[in-house]
Write a protein that holds these residues in place. Structure first.
Motif, mmCIF file in Angstrom:
data_model
loop_
_atom_site.group_PDB
_atom_site.id
_atom_site.type_symbol
_atom_site.label_atom_id
_atom_site.label_comp_id
_atom_site.label_asym_id
_atom_site.label_seq_id
_atom_site.Cartn_x
_atom_site.Cartn_y
_atom_site.Cartn_z
ATOM 1 N N ASN A 72 0.479 -0.949 -0.101
ATOM 2 C CA ASN A 72 0.313 0.195 0.259
ATOM 3 C C ASN A 72 0.674 1.027 -0.022
ATOM 4 N N PRO A 73 0.601 2.123 -1.135
ATOM 5 C CA PRO A 73 1.503 3.251 -1.260
ATOM 6 C C PRO A 73 1.513 4.240 0.540
ATOM 7 N N ASP A 74 0.672 4.176 0.784
ATOM 8 C CA ASP A 74 0.696 4.929 2.324
ATOM 9 C C ASP A 74 1.734 4.346 3.471
ATOM 10 N N MET A 75 2.284 3.026 3.602
ATOM 11 C CA MET A 75 2.781 2.386 4.088
ATOM 12 C C MET A 75 4.240 2.093 4.138
ATOM 13 N N ARG A 76 3.755 2.233 2.353
ATOM 14 C CA ARG A 76 5.605 2.120 1.692
ATOM 15 C C ARG A 76 5.487 3.156 0.480
ATOM 16 N N SER A 77 6.124 4.417 -0.034
ATOM 17 C CA SER A 77 5.642 5.365 -1.143
ATOM 18 C C SER A 77 5.919 4.846 -1.998
ATOM 19 N N PRO A 78 5.888 4.616 -3.239
ATOM 20 C CA PRO A 78 6.054 3.930 -4.339
ATOM 21 C C PRO A 78 8.200 4.022 -5.168
ATOM 22 N N TYR A 79 9.182 5.737 -4.596
ATOM 23 C CA TYR A 79 9.548 5.905 -4.641
ATOM 24 C C TYR A 79 10.358 4.769 -3.786
ATOM 25 N N GLU A 80 10.258 4.646 -2.418
ATOM 26 C CA GLU A 80 10.515 3.289 -1.236
ATOM 27 C C GLU A 80 10.158 1.833 -2.140
ATOM 28 N N PHE A 81 9.419 1.708 -3.201
ATOM 29 C CA PHE A 81 8.891 0.074 -3.530
ATOM 30 C C PHE A 81 10.005 0.751 -4.490
ATOM 31 N N TRP A 82 9.741 1.705 -5.307
ATOM 32 C CA TRP A 82 10.696 1.629 -6.547
ATOM 33 C C TRP A 82 12.390 1.394 -6.250
ATOM 34 N N GLN A 83 12.738 1.713 -5.343
ATOM 35 C CA GLN A 83 14.236 1.560 -5.034
ATOM 36 C C GLN A 83 14.254 0.605 -4.440
ATOM 37 N N PHE A 84 13.489 0.112 -3.223
ATOM 38 C CA PHE A 84 13.913 -2.284 -2.720
ATOM 39 C C PHE A 84 14.085 -2.451 -3.990
ATOM 40 N N TRP A 85 13.912 -2.665 -5.060
ATOM 41 C CA TRP A 85 13.477 -3.605 -6.831
ATOM 42 C C TRP A 85 15.425 -3.023 -7.165
#
Length: 429
Positions: free
Chosen positions: A250-263
């Motif tokens: 969910n984007p309110d718990m992990r921002s799209p940038y942080e999600f992108w950066q994980f990958w």
């Protein structure tokens, strides 16, 4: 979403690395070739969002629909009240009905990004809640009609239970009932919707087999089970777990940038495997990208991050995340898409009410890093500072005086933990 009129689901699962085990490969393949068939995966509502560890199951449902079949996402409104004991060392905390409903509402937000619930096609996805049939069960009738089909000796032999007992860790009667309830889910889905397949992680094998056996005994129907491997990264870490916590969807718990950066931070050895599992790029292309060496593999990691982020958050979010990463890493800038938190200028309180430690006109640097979720505790932040890994606007925090001059804080101040994790402090009136 593009649909394929003829199923080749089992072949896709094998080719892309989704398959751990199946109760009957040939029987399932033949059943799927006969027309549109329903299959389900259950998701208990233990948090307000699923995390990356569940993404492999979500992709399995997506491929199931793309190969012409009907996916069912089953929300565990009933089973969450019991808690799955599989391979856990202790009992899950019991949640209230309100907490479970809130969690289900949060979890549902993700699925529509991957699965089509609105199509007019016969393979339109269904979202169901097992509280529909579990909440109204009569205990004595359930024991007589369903409980008699279960052998306690066999249940104790399943590895998920046996491992807990072997460690002499308590297993409550409440938890022991979980596998019966999950088996009953499969029975009800087969009876109500003709569901022929349950999928899940390999830790669910015992529960799935129980459901198949129960359905055969009660309805005399043949159904199937298929499991995916429980993934770890090449360095042995659990998939989706990082230093600063779970990678929520969910984007309110992990921002799209942080999600992108994980990958983007995927280790070299995992790139090809993750491209097959978490993107829809052709297998040949996944293998080509995964075979790249040296600096060239970084381009493959960007493709991985873009493809996975696009599926969940959309192409625009993926492009913004890549642009922010380029600005932060290659150009030494700030980047507008970095995760941020707000700091009041007047009383130096975090907006949610926390007060940061200060000395005169100086603010605690460890406290800033904890609030930015770049360190779990003040102790972790101090260790980061001692190793020269804590930077403010790209300058290391002083070890002998780990404070920040208030007047030096700009409208957007970049905090960095090492080379890969960043956040912004935003000053407000």
């Amino acid at each position: 979403m593009t649909y394929h009129p003829k199923s080749d689901f089992v072949a896709v699962m094998m080719e892309r690395g989704f398959l751990s085990d199946c109760t009957d490969y040939q029987g399932l393949d033949e059943a799927l070739m006969q027309g549109v068939r329903p299959a389900y995966i259950g998701f208990d509502a233990t948090a307000k969002s699923l995390h990356v560890g569940s993404l492999i199951q979500i992709m399995m449902l997506r491929w199931f629909q793309k190969t012409g079949h009907q996916p069912i996402t089953l929300m565990g409104g009933g089973t969450t009240k019991v808690g799955d004991p599989s391979f856990r060392a202790d009992e899950r905390p019991l949640l209230t009905d309100v907490q479970i409903d809130d969690n289900i509402a949060g979890i549902k937000k993700v699925f529509s990004a991957y699965i089509d619930y609105d199509t007019d096609s016969p393979n339109k996805a269904l979202m169901l809640n097992n509280a529909e049939w579990l909440d109204g069960l009569n205990y004595l009738e359930f024991l007589r009609d369903i409980g008699r089909h279960f052998s306690v000796n066999r249940m104790l032999a399943f590895e998920s239970v046996k491992s807990r007992l072997d460690r002499e860790q308590s297993l409550s009667f409440l938890e022991f009932n979980y596998m019966i309830l999950q088996a009953y889910d499969f029975l009800e889905l087969n009876r109500r919707y003709g569901c022929i397949l349950q999928m899940g992680g390999s830790d669910q094998w015992g529960n799935i087999v129980n459901g198949i056996d129960l359905t055969r005994r009660v309805l005399d129907n043949s159904i199937f089970g298929l499991t995916s491997p429980l993934l770890t990264t090449s360095d042995g870490k659990k998939m989706g777990k990082t230093q600063d916590g779970a990678i929520w969807l969910n984007p309110d718990m992990r921002s799209p940038y942080e999600f992108w950066q994980f990958w983007r931070n995927t280790t070299d050895a995992d790139v090809g495997r993750f491209l097959k599992l978490y993107t829809e790029l052709p297998v040949d292309e996944c293998e080509r990208l995964g075979a790249l060496q040296g600096s060239e593999v970084n381009a493959a990691k960007v493709i991985l991050a873009n493809e996975v982020t696009t599926l969940l958050h959309g192409a625009e979010a993926a492009e913004a995340a890549e642009a922010t990463a380029r600005q932060v890493f290659e150009q030494g800038g700030v980047g507008e898409d970095l995760p941020s938190f707000a700091l009041k200028l007047g009383d130096l309180n975090i907006i949610d009410g926390k007060t940061l430690e200060r000395e005169g006109q100086f603010l605690s640097a460890p406290a800033l890093f904890v609030e930015a979720k770049l360190a779990k505790t003040g102790k972790d932040a101090k260790r980061l500072i001692s190793e020269n890994g804590a930077l403010i606007n790209d300058a290391p925090v002083r070890k002998d005086f780990p404070f920040v001059e208030i007047n030096s804080l700009r409208a957007q101040t970049k905090l960095s933990a090492g080379k890969k994790r960043h956040a912004l402090v935003q000053l407000v009136d």
